[in-house]
Design an enzyme around this catalytic site. Structure first.
Site: not given
Ligand code: GLN
Length: 564
Positions: A16, A18, A189, A354, A381, A383, A405, A462, A507, A509
């Site tokens: 931890g 970071g 220690t 993903g 993304c 998702g 893909e 991509r 993203h 997040e």
């Molecule tokens: N694999 C997908 C793409 O390349 C989604 C990428 C992601 O979820 N960061 O577009």
């Protein structure tokens, strides 16, 4: 004069460090100082962009599109700064830079050595960040632990900085583990003593030590460390494992870490404003029923792979004074056994980003479950892409619809490869990366959540929504609620007439902060709170209660966009 704080680690990794560095940054920022941060990663990869999530956890994307270590996420969230490629330097980058110069003859035939060439290059990066950020304080965290072979040039470089900029402008903190021995019930220690010895053999004499432990670190243990490691007793701190990372700045502040550093570096030691952080800690301590959010992904056994997603959910919870409990659900499990058994207790479902086909059919089933049962859904993304695939298969009747893909031979590539990505051979740093503008469409959930028309968001992909299907999607109720300003790319889609089913190609997040939850996460958690309030039932606003999903209100205004 810029001050430099160096954070090194000892005994074991994953301590931890970071979080400790980010918390120190927060304490200084709360004193009105400007802070920037640099993570030095001694591994030989150029960046973590091509590393497996099993090896490295999440890849954090900065606004300028660099793929960086997840610690940058901690820094941005805790300190509320926007970092760039200047804030993550790996040995891979340093060596690439030096070898490139050597090949072009810049060293004029000289012999290239670790000292001074590699160390100078590392110091060059530290200096570049100091100059570019103009911050009062530069925090430099060295990845790994003291004793790692790869780390030696980095430790030598930070050692030299003290000589270069003056002792009074540098502060070295060593974060180590204090193991607990069950038989004697004490914190030991000795490993810390050895670690500090190793550090001193490299010429770095720590100014402070933070002992990480699973228990409170008592005064006598601190005194022992001080004596054996030649550090002032008041500069030895303990950091037990807390139930929330957001309590770490408060804990360290109470122990005097902030004032110790401020005094040593002759920085103004004003009363830090940590009121919001206290507020967060109170929410985390409250006895309340948490909101159960299911995160359905491929790497759910490794929560670090979705670190920023989990934190952004918590931030949205803070915004509404709610605790969030994440159910980590394997998309492969959903694929095999169906969504019912995994998702029935969730008041919100999130499918994160993903790559590759594994578990994707489970995500498609998840999107279908959320859509047909009107459970709030946030797709990030990949998702978002699975949400589009699901809609195509079940609402447009394109049963083999897919992303290129995932199925190169699909009849209906509703998610296709982005222009310019088709023939790329190099995998490192070649995706569509970093911040791009997105225009939001009036009358949509996305626009309501943001409350503004133009936003900037970070990308890493991509593949993209295929505009050839846009009219059909729109007519069937899958609305393009956010697009590139020239309308060429769909960046957000949402299901019309659903309480909250929104997917973003970017993203969000990465941009969320504990004090400023991201609008899409806020919108999602708000909808989830409604589900809980209404006992699982959600009433649509009257304007949207048209049978058959009348999307006239949202229809694309100029024909130019969708067909072109
Ligand atoms: N694999 C997908 C793409 O390349 C989604 C990428 C992601 O979820 N960061 O577009």
């Amino acid at each position: 004069m810029t001050r430099y704080i160096f954070v090194t680690g000892g005994v074991v990794s994953s301590l931890g460090k970071g979080i400790a560095a980010a918390s120190i940054g927060r304490m200084l920022k709360s004193r009105g100082l400007s802070v920037s941060v640099l993570k030095l990663d001694p591994y030989l990869n150029v960046d973590p962009g091509t590393m497996s999530p099993y090896q490295h956890g999440e890849v954090y994307v900065t606004v300028d599109g660099s793929e960086t270590d997840l610690d940058l996420g901690h820094y941005e969230r805790f300190i509320d700064v926007e970092l760039t490629s200047l804030s993550n330097v790996t040995a891979g980058q340093i060596y690439t830079e030096i070898i490139g110069k050597e090949r072009s003859g810049i060293y004029l035939g000289g012999t290239i050595q670790i000292i001074p060439h590699v160390t100078d290059a590392i110091k060059g990066h530290i200096k570049a960040l100091a100059e570019q950020s103009n911050a009062d304080v530069i925090l430099v965290e060295v990845g790994g632990t003291v004793g790692d072979i790869e780390g030696q040039p980095f430790l030598e470089a930070i050692r030299q900085v003290r000589g270069d900029v003056g002792r009074e402008n540098t502060f070295y903190i060593h974060v180590t583990l204090l193991p607990f021995l069950g038989s004697t019930k004490e914190l030991k220690t000795k490993p810390t003593q050895h670690s500090v010895q190793a550090l001193r053999s490299m010429g770095i004499h720590p100014d402070a030590i933070i002992g990480r432990a699973d228990h409170e670190v008592e005064r006598d243990v601190k005194d022992k460390i001080a004596r054996f490691c030649d550090v002032r007793p008041e500069n030895v701190f303990g950091l037990p494992t807390l139930d929330s990372v957001y309590k770490v700045p408060l804990y360290l502040e109470e122990q005097g870490v902030g004032s110790t550093i401020s005094k040593a570096l002759k920085l103004p030691n004003t009363e830090p404003d940590l009121a919001y952080w206290r507020h967060i800690a109170e929410i985390e301590d409250e006895e309340q029923e948490p909101l159960r959010i299911a995160v359905v992904g491929k790497y759910v056994e490794l929560h670090d792979s979705y670190l920023s997603v989990a934190e952004a959910l918590r931030h949205a919870g803070f915004h509404y004074g709610r605790k969030i409990e994440i159910d980590w659900v394997s998309s492969e499990g959903v694929e095999q056994y169906g969504p019912e058994s995994y998702l029935s207790s969730a008041v919100g479902i999130l499918v994160p980003g993903g790559f590759g086909p594994r578990g994707v059919e489970g995500m498609v089933k998840t999107a279908n479950y959320a859509r047909t049962r009107k459970i709030p859904y946030l797709g990030l993304c990949l998702g978002m892409q699975v949400m589009v695939i699901e809609y195509a298969r079940n609402e447009l009747g394109l049963s083999r619809a897919n992303s290129l893909e995932l199925d190169a031979n699909t009849d209906d590539a509703v998610i296709s490869i982005m222009e310019g990505q088709e023939h790329l051979v190099e995998t490192g740093g070649t995706m569509r990366l970093g911040q791009y503008p997105c225009k939001l469409r009036e009358g949509t959930r996305a626009r309501d959540a943001y409350g503004e028309e133009l936003v900037l968001e970070r990308h890493r992909h991509r593949y993209e929504y295929n505009n050839d299907y846009r009219i059909r999607f729109e007519e069937a109720g899958l609305v393009a609620s956010g697009t590139a300003p020239d309308d060429s790319l769909v960046e957000i889609t949402e299901v019309y007439g659903h309480p909250f089913m929104v997917g973003s190609q970017f993203h969000p997040e990465f941009a969320s902060r504990p004090e400023k939850a991201h609008p899409l996460f806020r919108g999602f958690i708000d909808a989830a709170c409604n589900v809980l309030r209404e006992g699982g039932q959600y009433e649509l606003p009257a304007s949207e209660r048209t049978p058959g999903g009348n999307t006239d209100r949202l229809r694309i205004s100029s024909g130019a966009s969708a067909e072109d």
